[in-house]
Motif scaffolding. Sequence first.
Motif, PDB file in Angstrom:
ATOM      1  N   ALA B 284     -21.727   4.313 -25.029  1.00  0.00           N
ATOM      2  CA  ALA B 284     -22.952   3.626 -24.616  1.00  0.00           C
ATOM      3  C   ALA B 284     -22.705   2.804 -23.357  1.00  0.00           C
ATOM      4  CB  ALA B 284     -23.444   2.723 -25.750  1.00  0.00           C
ATOM      5  N   SER B 285     -21.545   2.115 -23.295  1.00  0.00           N
ATOM      6  CA  SER B 285     -21.258   1.279 -22.126  1.00  0.00           C
ATOM      7  C   SER B 285     -21.111   2.140 -20.876  1.00  0.00           C
ATOM      8  CB  SER B 285     -19.968   0.492 -22.338  1.00  0.00           C
ATOM      9  OG  SER B 285     -20.050  -0.257 -23.505  1.00  0.00           O
ATOM     10  N   LEU B 286     -20.401   3.260 -21.011  1.00  0.00           N
ATOM     11  CA  LEU B 286     -20.208   4.138 -19.854  1.00  0.00           C
ATOM     12  C   LEU B 286     -21.549   4.644 -19.345  1.00  0.00           C
ATOM     13  CD1 LEU B 286     -17.144   6.132 -21.136  1.00  0.00           C
ATOM     14  CD2 LEU B 286     -17.209   4.784 -19.055  1.00  0.00           C
ATOM     15  N   ALA B 287     -22.419   5.052 -20.276  1.00  0.00           N
ATOM     16  CA  ALA B 287     -23.699   5.634 -19.870  1.00  0.00           C
ATOM     17  C   ALA B 287     -24.587   4.567 -19.235  1.00  0.00           C
ATOM     18  CB  ALA B 287     -24.389   6.253 -21.088  1.00  0.00           C
ATOM     19  N   VAL B 288     -24.833   3.477 -19.946  1.00  0.00           N
ATOM     20  CA  VAL B 288     -25.761   2.459 -19.445  1.00  0.00           C
ATOM     21  C   VAL B 288     -25.223   1.810 -18.179  1.00  0.00           C
ATOM     22  CG1 VAL B 288     -26.797   0.234 -19.980  1.00  0.00           C
ATOM     23  CG2 VAL B 288     -26.768   2.035 -21.691  1.00  0.00           C
ATOM     24  N   GLY B 289     -23.932   1.458 -18.185  1.00  0.00           N
ATOM     25  CA  GLY B 289     -23.358   0.789 -17.015  1.00  0.00           C
ATOM     26  C   GLY B 289     -23.502   1.623 -15.763  1.00  0.00           C
ATOM     27  N   ASN B 290     -23.089   2.886 -15.826  1.00  0.00           N
ATOM     28  CA  ASN B 290     -23.110   3.703 -14.618  1.00  0.00           C
ATOM     29  C   ASN B 290     -24.518   4.071 -14.189  1.00  0.00           C
ATOM     30  OD1 ASN B 290     -20.381   4.003 -13.802  1.00  0.00           O
ATOM     31  ND2 ASN B 290     -20.025   5.201 -15.645  1.00  0.00           N
ATOM     32  N   LEU B 291     -25.413   4.341 -15.159  1.00  0.00           N
ATOM     33  CA  LEU B 291     -26.757   4.776 -14.768  1.00  0.00           C
ATOM     34  C   LEU B 291     -27.569   3.615 -14.203  1.00  0.00           C
ATOM     35  CD1 LEU B 291     -27.593   7.273 -17.633  1.00  0.00           C
ATOM     36  CD2 LEU B 291     -26.886   7.752 -15.293  1.00  0.00           C
ATOM     37  N   PHE B 292     -27.449   2.424 -14.808  1.00  0.00           N
ATOM     38  CA  PHE B 292     -28.245   1.289 -14.333  1.00  0.00           C
ATOM     39  C   PHE B 292     -27.703   0.741 -13.015  1.00  0.00           C
ATOM     40  CE2 PHE B 292     -31.261  -0.233 -17.693  1.00  0.00           C
ATOM     41  CZ  PHE B 292     -31.166   0.900 -18.463  1.00  0.00           C
ATOM     42  N   ALA B 293     -26.409   0.915 -12.778  1.00  0.00           N
ATOM     43  CA  ALA B 293     -25.842   0.396 -11.530  1.00  0.00           C
ATOM     44  C   ALA B 293     -26.438   1.114 -10.330  1.00  0.00           C
ATOM     45  CB  ALA B 293     -24.329   0.554 -11.543  1.00  0.00           C
ATOM     46  N   ILE B 294     -26.834   2.382 -10.510  1.00  0.00           N
ATOM     47  CA  ILE B 294     -27.373   3.158  -9.393  1.00  0.00           C
ATOM     48  C   ILE B 294     -28.630   2.499  -8.840  1.00  0.00           C
ATOM     49  CG2 ILE B 294     -28.424   5.378  -8.818  1.00  0.00           C
ATOM     50  CD1 ILE B 294     -26.514   6.646 -10.798  1.00  0.00           C
ATOM     51  N   ALA B 295     -29.426   1.887  -9.731  1.00  0.00           N
ATOM     52  CA  ALA B 295     -30.726   1.366  -9.315  1.00  0.00           C
ATOM     53  C   ALA B 295     -30.644  -0.019  -8.692  1.00  0.00           C
ATOM     54  CB  ALA B 295     -31.668   1.325 -10.519  1.00  0.00           C
ATOM     55  N   GLN B 296     -29.455  -0.630  -8.635  1.00  0.00           N
ATOM     56  CA  GLN B 296     -29.387  -2.017  -8.176  1.00  0.00           C
ATOM     57  C   GLN B 296     -29.330  -2.099  -6.652  1.00  0.00           C
ATOM     58  OE1 GLN B 296     -29.783  -4.256 -10.526  1.00  0.00           O
ATOM     59  NE2 GLN B 296     -29.731  -2.564 -11.972  1.00  0.00           N
ATOM     60  N   THR B 297     -29.997  -3.110  -6.100  1.00  0.00           N
ATOM     61  CA  THR B 297     -29.874  -3.384  -4.665  1.00  0.00           C
ATOM     62  C   THR B 297     -29.034  -4.632  -4.429  1.00  0.00           C
ATOM     63  OG1 THR B 297     -31.918  -4.645  -4.749  1.00  0.00           O
ATOM     64  CG2 THR B 297     -32.091  -2.343  -4.070  1.00  0.00           C
ATOM     65  N   ASN B 298     -28.877  -5.434  -5.471  1.00  0.00           N
ATOM     66  CA  ASN B 298     -28.073  -6.649  -5.355  1.00  0.00           C
ATOM     67  C   ASN B 298     -26.631  -6.316  -5.738  1.00  0.00           C
ATOM     68  OD1 ASN B 298     -26.740  -9.080  -6.477  1.00  0.00           O
ATOM     69  ND2 ASN B 298     -28.647 -10.060  -5.835  1.00  0.00           N
ATOM     70  N   LEU B 299     -25.705  -6.645  -4.858  1.00  0.00           N
ATOM     71  CA  LEU B 299     -24.319  -6.235  -5.080  1.00  0.00           C
ATOM     72  C   LEU B 299     -23.732  -6.889  -6.334  1.00  0.00           C
ATOM     73  CD1 LEU B 299     -21.980  -4.580  -4.018  1.00  0.00           C
ATOM     74  CD2 LEU B 299     -21.289  -6.503  -2.632  1.00  0.00           C
ATOM     75  N   LYS B 300     -24.090  -8.165  -6.576  1.00  0.00           N
ATOM     76  CA  LYS B 300     -23.535  -8.832  -7.751  1.00  0.00           C
ATOM     77  C   LYS B 300     -24.042  -8.181  -9.039  1.00  0.00           C
ATOM     78  CE  LYS B 300     -23.241 -13.591  -7.365  1.00  0.00           C
ATOM     79  NZ  LYS B 300     -23.853 -14.847  -6.881  1.00  0.00           N
ATOM     80  N   ARG B 301     -25.319  -7.794  -9.045  1.00  0.00           N
ATOM     81  CA  ARG B 301     -25.859  -7.106 -10.232  1.00  0.00           C
ATOM     82  C   ARG B 301     -25.204  -5.733 -10.392  1.00  0.00           C
ATOM     83  NH1 ARG B 301     -30.239  -9.900 -12.272  1.00  0.00           N
ATOM     84  NH2 ARG B 301     -30.663  -8.407 -13.907  1.00  0.00           N
TER      85      ARG B 301
END
Lengths: 204, 483
Positions: B284-301
């Motif tokens: 779950a962590s691998l899936a959610v972490g990698n997929l949601f990171a794609i949509a971020q524009t803020n580097l810290k997020r």
Amino acid sequence: MTFELVCFYAFAAVAALAALSVISVRNPVVAALCLVLTFFSMACVWLLAQAEFLAVALVLVYVGAVMVLFLFVVMMLDVDLVPLREGFVKFLPVGIGIAVVMLVEMLMLIGVRAMQVAPGPDPAAAAGKSNIGWLGEVLFREFLLPFEVAALILTVGLIAAVPLTLRHRRGIKTQNPGRQVMVRREDRVRLVKMDAEGNREASP
Amino acid sequence: MIEFNPNDLRAVLPELVLLGATCAILLVDLFIKPAQRDITHWLSLLALAVTAVFVWNGFPVPGQGTLAFNGMFVHDGIAATLKLFILLTAALTFVYGRNYLGERGLRIGEFYLLVLFATLGMMLLVSAGSLITAYLGLELLALSSYALVALNRDSAVSAEAAIKYFVLGALASGLLLYGMSMVYGATGTLDLARIHASTGSLQHPNLLAIGLVFIVVGVAFKLGAVPFHMWLPDVYHGAPTAVTTFIGSAPKLAAFGMAYRLLEGGLGGLSAQWTLMLALLAVASLAVGNLFAIAQTNLKRMLAYSTISHVGFLLTGFVGATPAGYAAAMFYAISYALTAAVAFGMIALLARRGFEAEEIDDFRGLNQRSPWYAGIMAITMFSLAGVPPLFGFFAKLLVLKSAIDAGFLWLAIVAIVFAIIGLYYYLRVVKVMYFDAPADTESLPLPADRPLRWVISINGLALLALGFLWGPLFDWCNRAFGA
């Protein structure tokens, strides 16, 4: 039924009723006072279990200090809790349903009935010491390290409170006792020599 | 009368040194002017260095741990190794945050004190020999972290992050404590070694299993594994960058230590149950972490979601419940902490008064402004993505190897697939740095002080160097676990 058992049931019933009223009364001040009653009844139950020190500590620390602070906060903030509780009746059936299901699950899983064992011997009595003496020795020998770490946690709470709340405001009028004491007569009183104004005609 | 065993005191000597130094700094800081805050800064770094020397001097013989304070405190190679790297990353935090905090009026003595106390909490946590020391060490770390996040109290984002962190952290502590009470009820002891020993001969194994579930949930909360990750992006985003550097690096090492102590040290007898739980958390962590990171524009997020995916990898090391797997996971935690420190330090390096540099777009054209730091940032991103021959690649490789050896081939395949998906958002940062034009040309010089420039360069190059010299470090991890 022994006298102790009667006392236990009486105090336990008061504690349970008071706890129920903490979450059901409308007035937050009354709720805080009910919490005091709960603590007090529980302290009595602990006394029955011969844990005198814990009982006294509960009354002194929680009733005497923490709850008084709580009452101050509740009175000062004057929060209107009624809007927070809106919809309580509406959600009550769902809540009760979930609570019952969870209770049944836990009872089945853990099997409380199978676990009814008599309490072991009182470690203080077994060691031939008074309750507080035994507690002190265990706390400062066996649990010395955790005890000290708990003290550190309190220190961190103290340090953390300072940057989060302390504000240096400019332009507020405060007294400086040091300077007040150091003040000399010459700083405050100025003697001015003036000519007497006697030769002028007095107005009619 | 309290009687001290000299061996007990020798085992906790580094902690005592750090505590004494922290109290001294607390007093010194009261008497200096804000303009002289550098004294606190250097004293804090000195305290960490001296503590590290004491950890190094008292380094136990590999494979031979000793217990102190009636088994409350474990002094072994695992704890000592983790402590060294915790002290190192805490020192990096001070160096990277110096200018950033100064420009924002946040360079107050309490920042240094809270970080030092949190470091002390982490050192106790990784040495926990009983449930009670583990819990108290965790609370010392957590309480300091809550206050650190709220340090910039005039910022609404920071306040929101701190409240979320506090409420969810308290919930996690409650769950952990509930699980610990169940374990205590089932085994009748708080001592982790005795809990482990009594696992087979219990009257009520179900009670222990329920306690295990709550402990796994509590550990997952603290690590930030899905579905207990909600606090992570907001906290990383809302905290001042200097604080994010700290929260994002050293506590991951401590969380690894806590997971190892509680799950293997205490509940190792139930490893058949918790390995599957951890495998599901990892997926779950691998899936959610990698997929949601794609949509971020803020580097810290983005880095927060990247942390979640890295936690997935970290947990992958645990699924085998073997010493080799733990060694790989520890190697991974060390690699992640060192790499994340550079990534957040780079944000602090680009930031200046009134400008946070926390959007990915703020890195546009960094190569034209400073090819050297663009190169360091590129190394960091490639290392996080796991591109050979960098440090992060070998960390991923070793963790995956341990999972395959443990028979979790499917988990390794899932991890590789998501690592490739994750490559996209790390490479996007590199693309922005090298192929986009800088947003405003007047911001050409990089405003950073000399220690920050030097240390971040060394830290970045170390990621490259350790990519080639990962062997000795991995051997060291292996020896700590006796594998």
